[in-house]
Design an enzyme around this catalytic site. Structure first.
Site, PDB file in Angstrom:
ATOM      1  N   ASP A  67       0.752  -1.334  -0.072  1.00  0.00           N
ATOM      2  CA  ASP A  67       0.150   0.207  -0.318  1.00  0.00           C
ATOM      3  C   ASP A  67       0.706   1.127  -0.345  1.00  0.00           C
ATOM      4  O   ASP A  67       1.991   1.357   0.593  1.00  0.00           O
ATOM      5  CB  ASP A  67      -0.612  -0.064   1.067  1.00  0.00           C
ATOM      6  CG  ASP A  67      -0.068  -0.214   2.539  1.00  0.00           C
ATOM      7  OD1 ASP A  67       0.703  -0.290   2.520  1.00  0.00           O
ATOM      8  OD2 ASP A  67      -0.604  -0.864   3.367  1.00  0.00           O
ATOM      9  N   ASN A 136      -7.505  -2.838  14.115  1.00  0.00           N
ATOM     10  CA  ASN A 136      -9.376  -2.949  14.304  1.00  0.00           C
ATOM     11  C   ASN A 136      -9.014  -3.427  13.116  1.00  0.00           C
ATOM     12  O   ASN A 136     -10.256  -4.270  13.109  1.00  0.00           O
ATOM     13  CB  ASN A 136     -10.322  -1.298  13.134  1.00  0.00           C
ATOM     14  CG  ASN A 136      -8.743  -1.274  12.257  1.00  0.00           C
ATOM     15  OD1 ASN A 136      -8.227  -1.874  11.229  1.00  0.00           O
ATOM     16  ND2 ASN A 136      -9.358  -0.095  11.371  1.00  0.00           N
ATOM     17  N   GLU A 143      -9.767  -2.012   4.851  1.00  0.00           N
ATOM     18  CA  GLU A 143     -10.388  -0.955   7.057  1.00  0.00           C
ATOM     19  C   GLU A 143     -11.630  -2.474   6.819  1.00  0.00           C
ATOM     20  O   GLU A 143     -12.105  -2.424   5.655  1.00  0.00           O
ATOM     21  CB  GLU A 143     -10.553   0.007   6.615  1.00  0.00           C
ATOM     22  CG  GLU A 143      -9.395   1.100   6.452  1.00  0.00           C
ATOM     23  CD  GLU A 143      -8.786   1.046   7.961  1.00  0.00           C
ATOM     24  OE1 GLU A 143      -8.784  -0.103   8.599  1.00  0.00           O
ATOM     25  OE2 GLU A 143      -8.345   2.248   7.811  1.00  0.00           O
TER      26      GLU A 143
HETATM   27  C1  GLP Z   1      -0.587   0.338   8.923  1.00  0.00           C
HETATM   28  C2  GLP Z   1      -0.261  -0.053   7.082  1.00  0.00           C
HETATM   29  C3  GLP Z   1      -0.745  -1.952   7.558  1.00  0.00           C
HETATM   30  C4  GLP Z   1       0.198  -2.188   8.785  1.00  0.00           C
HETATM   31  C5  GLP Z   1      -0.822  -1.488   9.815  1.00  0.00           C
HETATM   32  C6  GLP Z   1      -0.590  -1.904  11.473  1.00  0.00           C
HETATM   33  O1  GLP Z   1      -1.632   1.323   8.275  1.00  0.00           O
HETATM   34  N1  GLP Z   1      -1.272   0.001   5.478  1.00  0.00           N
HETATM   35  O2  GLP Z   1       0.208  -2.731   6.727  1.00  0.00           O
HETATM   36  O3  GLP Z   1       0.287  -3.933   8.941  1.00  0.00           O
HETATM   37  O4  GLP Z   1      -0.667  -0.327   9.608  1.00  0.00           O
HETATM   38  O5  GLP Z   1       0.660  -0.724  11.798  1.00  0.00           O
HETATM   39  P1  GLP Z   1       1.796  -1.358  12.669  1.00  0.00           P
HETATM   40  O6  GLP Z   1       2.769  -2.808  12.426  1.00  0.00           O
HETATM   41  O7  GLP Z   1       2.613   0.071  12.985  1.00  0.00           O
HETATM   42  O8  GLP Z   1       1.196  -1.714  14.120  1.00  0.00           O
END
Ligand code: GLP
Length: 241
Positions: A67, A136, A143
């Site tokens: 992404d 979430n 999402e």
């Molecule tokens: C972001 C990314 C996701 C990731 C998520 C969790 O929104 N787009 O790919 O898995 O955050 O992030 P973290 O690993 O910092 O908790």
């Protein structure tokens, strides 16, 4: 689904790196699906160490990221292009032309999402996809919603995600409200998926995922439809199991 409850984040990172390194030794032209966020950073560090020790090489690897924020250019320090260069690509021998990330500053975003899906199809998807998980239950930027997109698409980020990700930005208002994300088809077409989750904040999403039912209110639960998923979590993320 194989679940490993490990002592801490470092153990998760080592395990993820071991699995990837083994596959890479078997298949030097591995197609790696990569993620951003704090979860995979330790894995990247371990893989960099393996590379520096001469145990693995990324020279024939192709990488696809999940992404990118819409509206941040590739050099913005919170763009996922920047993240990948800083945390991984600049520290290994991967070829720049083999690193693919959706372009969030493309003029025509509809064209860009099609281009990205065509690319995934052309390469026949990743051999291993690394995934984090949002509090979430989001995976990549898919999402919770009434429907989830199969294809790569432009999505609105939820307030929960904007709040969670605001820790990386100076002001909350600086967090982009939209992103390009690989869809469920792209993710589930990977041969193997490794999901990493650490910390108590992820416990609720992990519990829902491991119940084994599928719901669009927790996109990670769609991983229950895949035959080869490895879940690497620490004790805190496993707290509600
Ligand atoms: C972001 C990314 C996701 C990731 C998520 C969790 O929104 N787009 O790919 O898995 O955050 O992030 P973290 O690993 O910092 O908790």
């Amino acid at each position: 689904m194989e679940v490993f409850i490990l002592e801490n984040y470092d153990e998760i990172s080592k395990k993820a790196s071991e699995i990837i390194s083994e596959e890479l030794k078997q298949k030097p032209n591995l197609k790696l699906g990569l993620a951003t966020g704090s979860s995979p950073i330790g894995t990247y560090k371990e893989l960099i160490k393996e590379y520096e020790s001469g145990n693995i090489s990324f020279k024939d690897v192709v990488a696809f990221n999940l992404d990118e924020y819409v509206g941040l250019n590739k050099n913005h320090n919170q763009s996922y292009h920047y993240f990948m260069r800083e945390n991984f690509f600049n520290k290994i021998d991967i070829k720049e032309e083999n690193c693919f990330i959706p372009n969030g500053s493309a003029k025509d975003l509809e064209e860009e999402v099609k281009r990205y899906d065509n690319l995934l199809e052309e390469y026949n998807y990743a051999d291993i996809q690394i995934l984090g998980i949002g509090e979430n239950g989001h995976i990549a930027f898919n999402e919770p919603n009434f429907t989830l997109s199969a294809d790569t698409s432009v999505v609105n980020l939820t307030d929960d995600t904007i709040n969670a990700n605001s820790r990386f930005f100076k002001h909350k208002k600086d967090v982009p409200k939209t992103a390009i994300t690989m869809g469920l088809k792209g993710i589930l077409s990977s041969r193997k998926i490794i999901l990493i989750a650490s910390g108590e904040k992820k416990a609720r999403a992990i519990k829902q995922l491991l119940i084994g039912k599928v719901t669009t209110s927790n996109p990670s639960t769609f991983l229950n439809l895949h035959k080869n998923v490895i879940i690497l979590i620490d004790k805190e993320a496993a707290k509600l199991l």
